[in-house]
Design an enzyme around this catalytic site. Structure first.
Site, PDB file in Angstrom:
ATOM      1  N   SER A 125       0.851  -1.201   0.000  1.00 42.61           N
ATOM      2  CA  SER A 125       0.000   0.000   0.000  1.00 42.61           C
ATOM      3  C   SER A 125       0.882   1.244   0.000  1.00 42.61           C
ATOM      4  O   SER A 125       0.393   2.354  -0.233  1.00 42.61           O
ATOM      5  CB  SER A 125      -0.944   0.005   1.201  1.00 42.61           C
ATOM      6  OG  SER A 125      -0.244  -0.288   2.395  1.00 42.61           O
ATOM      7  N   LYS A 136       5.014 -11.365   3.258  1.00 41.51           N
ATOM      8  CA  LYS A 136       3.599 -11.677   3.004  1.00 41.51           C
ATOM      9  C   LYS A 136       3.391 -11.742   1.499  1.00 41.51           C
ATOM     10  O   LYS A 136       4.013 -10.989   0.756  1.00 41.51           O
ATOM     11  CB  LYS A 136       2.698 -10.606   3.627  1.00 41.51           C
ATOM     12  CG  LYS A 136       1.214 -10.750   3.269  1.00 41.51           C
ATOM     13  CD  LYS A 136       0.310  -9.922   4.155  1.00 41.51           C
ATOM     14  CE  LYS A 136       0.097  -8.496   3.717  1.00 41.51           C
ATOM     15  NZ  LYS A 136      -0.468  -8.317   2.376  1.00 41.51           N
ATOM     16  N   GLU A 145      -8.923  -9.983   3.814  1.00 40.74           N
ATOM     17  CA  GLU A 145      -9.319  -8.600   3.522  1.00 40.74           C
ATOM     18  C   GLU A 145     -10.707  -8.546   2.897  1.00 40.74           C
ATOM     19  O   GLU A 145     -11.005  -9.235   1.918  1.00 40.74           O
ATOM     20  CB  GLU A 145      -8.276  -7.969   2.567  1.00 40.74           C
ATOM     21  CG  GLU A 145      -8.604  -6.531   2.222  1.00 40.74           C
ATOM     22  CD  GLU A 145      -7.425  -5.759   1.621  1.00 40.74           C
ATOM     23  OE1 GLU A 145      -6.290  -6.286   1.592  1.00 40.74           O
ATOM     24  OE2 GLU A 145      -7.649  -4.619   1.190  1.00 40.74           O
TER      25      GLU A 145
END
Ligand code: KIV
Length: 272
Positions: A53, A121, A190
């Site tokens: 992000s 991740k 998510e």
């Protein structure tokens, strides 16, 4: 509610596993630079995610796809220098692991060697299991990420809630078990229905961290710039804003501009 692990000197993947067993919720936030990471670590955050992000909130791109491995390494190394206690996890960026487990391993090794982070991740289920296994075989802890996986935004076409329909929900549950069986130490879910996230969390032994996945998971993660109110244009239902830093910083900058223009700054005591 149990809070026993706040005093551990170093959060490891094993500590996260114990937190799940003892039902202590795991706190996780993103960070991308030294100064913010220091504040988060000082406040006692359990996990810092150097998320891709960064592509949105640090670089101003519309998606997470453009960020490079070099850029992620720069952010992650800066974060690690600011952290004493938290576990630091780094996103493998788009294009550095999909469909090629050899490349995935070499990307993960670069991150571990060049940043000092503790884990990586990666997004996806069945299609990334081979890469996950290869990375795990090098002794690198891997966290999975299912549901709304932003690197696949062009496949989804929209940022709406995922796995509302049975076929996608069933696939998500299968993928979650595949990742656990492969040896992943944790999983991010998510933007999926809270009931489904609760079911996954209950059926897995590894900790499940939610973002827009309800309260019945083992921990929560938010993007730092969203929860601090630095970003303004992004307001999904799951986002709780703890501050309005955009307005606070703007106010401080306006005051500074005013002081400079009116010769209020610097004053007698602020010079040599
Ligand atoms: O990149 C990121 O910030 C993430 C979180 C939203 C989980 O992957």
């Amino acid at each position: 509610m149990s809070i026993h692990y706040q005093n551990v000197r170093k959060v490891t993947t094993h500590v996260l596993q114990e937190m799940k067993i003892h039902e202590e919720k795991i706190s996780m936030l993103t960070a991308y630079d030294y100064s913010m990471a220091r504040i988060l670590d000082n406040a006692g955050i359990d996990v810092i995610l150097v998320g891709d992000s960064a592509s949105n909130v640090m670089a101003g791109h519309e998606s997470t796809l453009p960020i490079t491995l070099e850029e992620m390494i720069y952010h992650a190394a800066s974060v690690v220098r600011g952290v004493k206690r938290a576990l630091v996890i780094v996103d493998l960026p788009f294009g550095t692991y999909q469909g090629n487990s050899k490349m995935a391993l070499s990307s993960a090794i670069r991150i571990m060697k060049e940043t000092g982070a503790h884990a990586i991740k990666m997004e996806g289920g069945e299609e990334v299991v081979e890469s996950a296994v290869r990375i795990l075989s090098a002794g690198i802890p891997v966290m999975g990420h299912l549901g709304l996986t932003p690197q696949s935004i062009h496949k989804f076409g929209t940022y709406v809630v995922r796995a509302k329909e049975e076929v996608e929900a069933t696939k998500l549950v299968e993928d979650a078990h595949l990742l656990e069986n492969a040896g992943c130490f944790g999983l991010v879910l998510e933007k999926i229905p809270a009931k489904l996230a609760a079911q996954v969390s209950e059926s897995l032994k590894i900790p499940v961290i939610g973002i827009g996945a309800g309260s019945k998971v083992d921990g929560q993660v938010l993007v730092l710039h969203d929860m601090l109110g630095i970003t303004q244009e992004f307001s999904p239902r799951f986002l709780r804003r703890y501050h309005n830093l955009f307005e606070e910083i703007k106010g401080a900058v306006k005051a500074y501009i005013q002081d400079v223009k009116t010769l209020e700054f610097p004053n007698e005591k602020e010079q040599y």
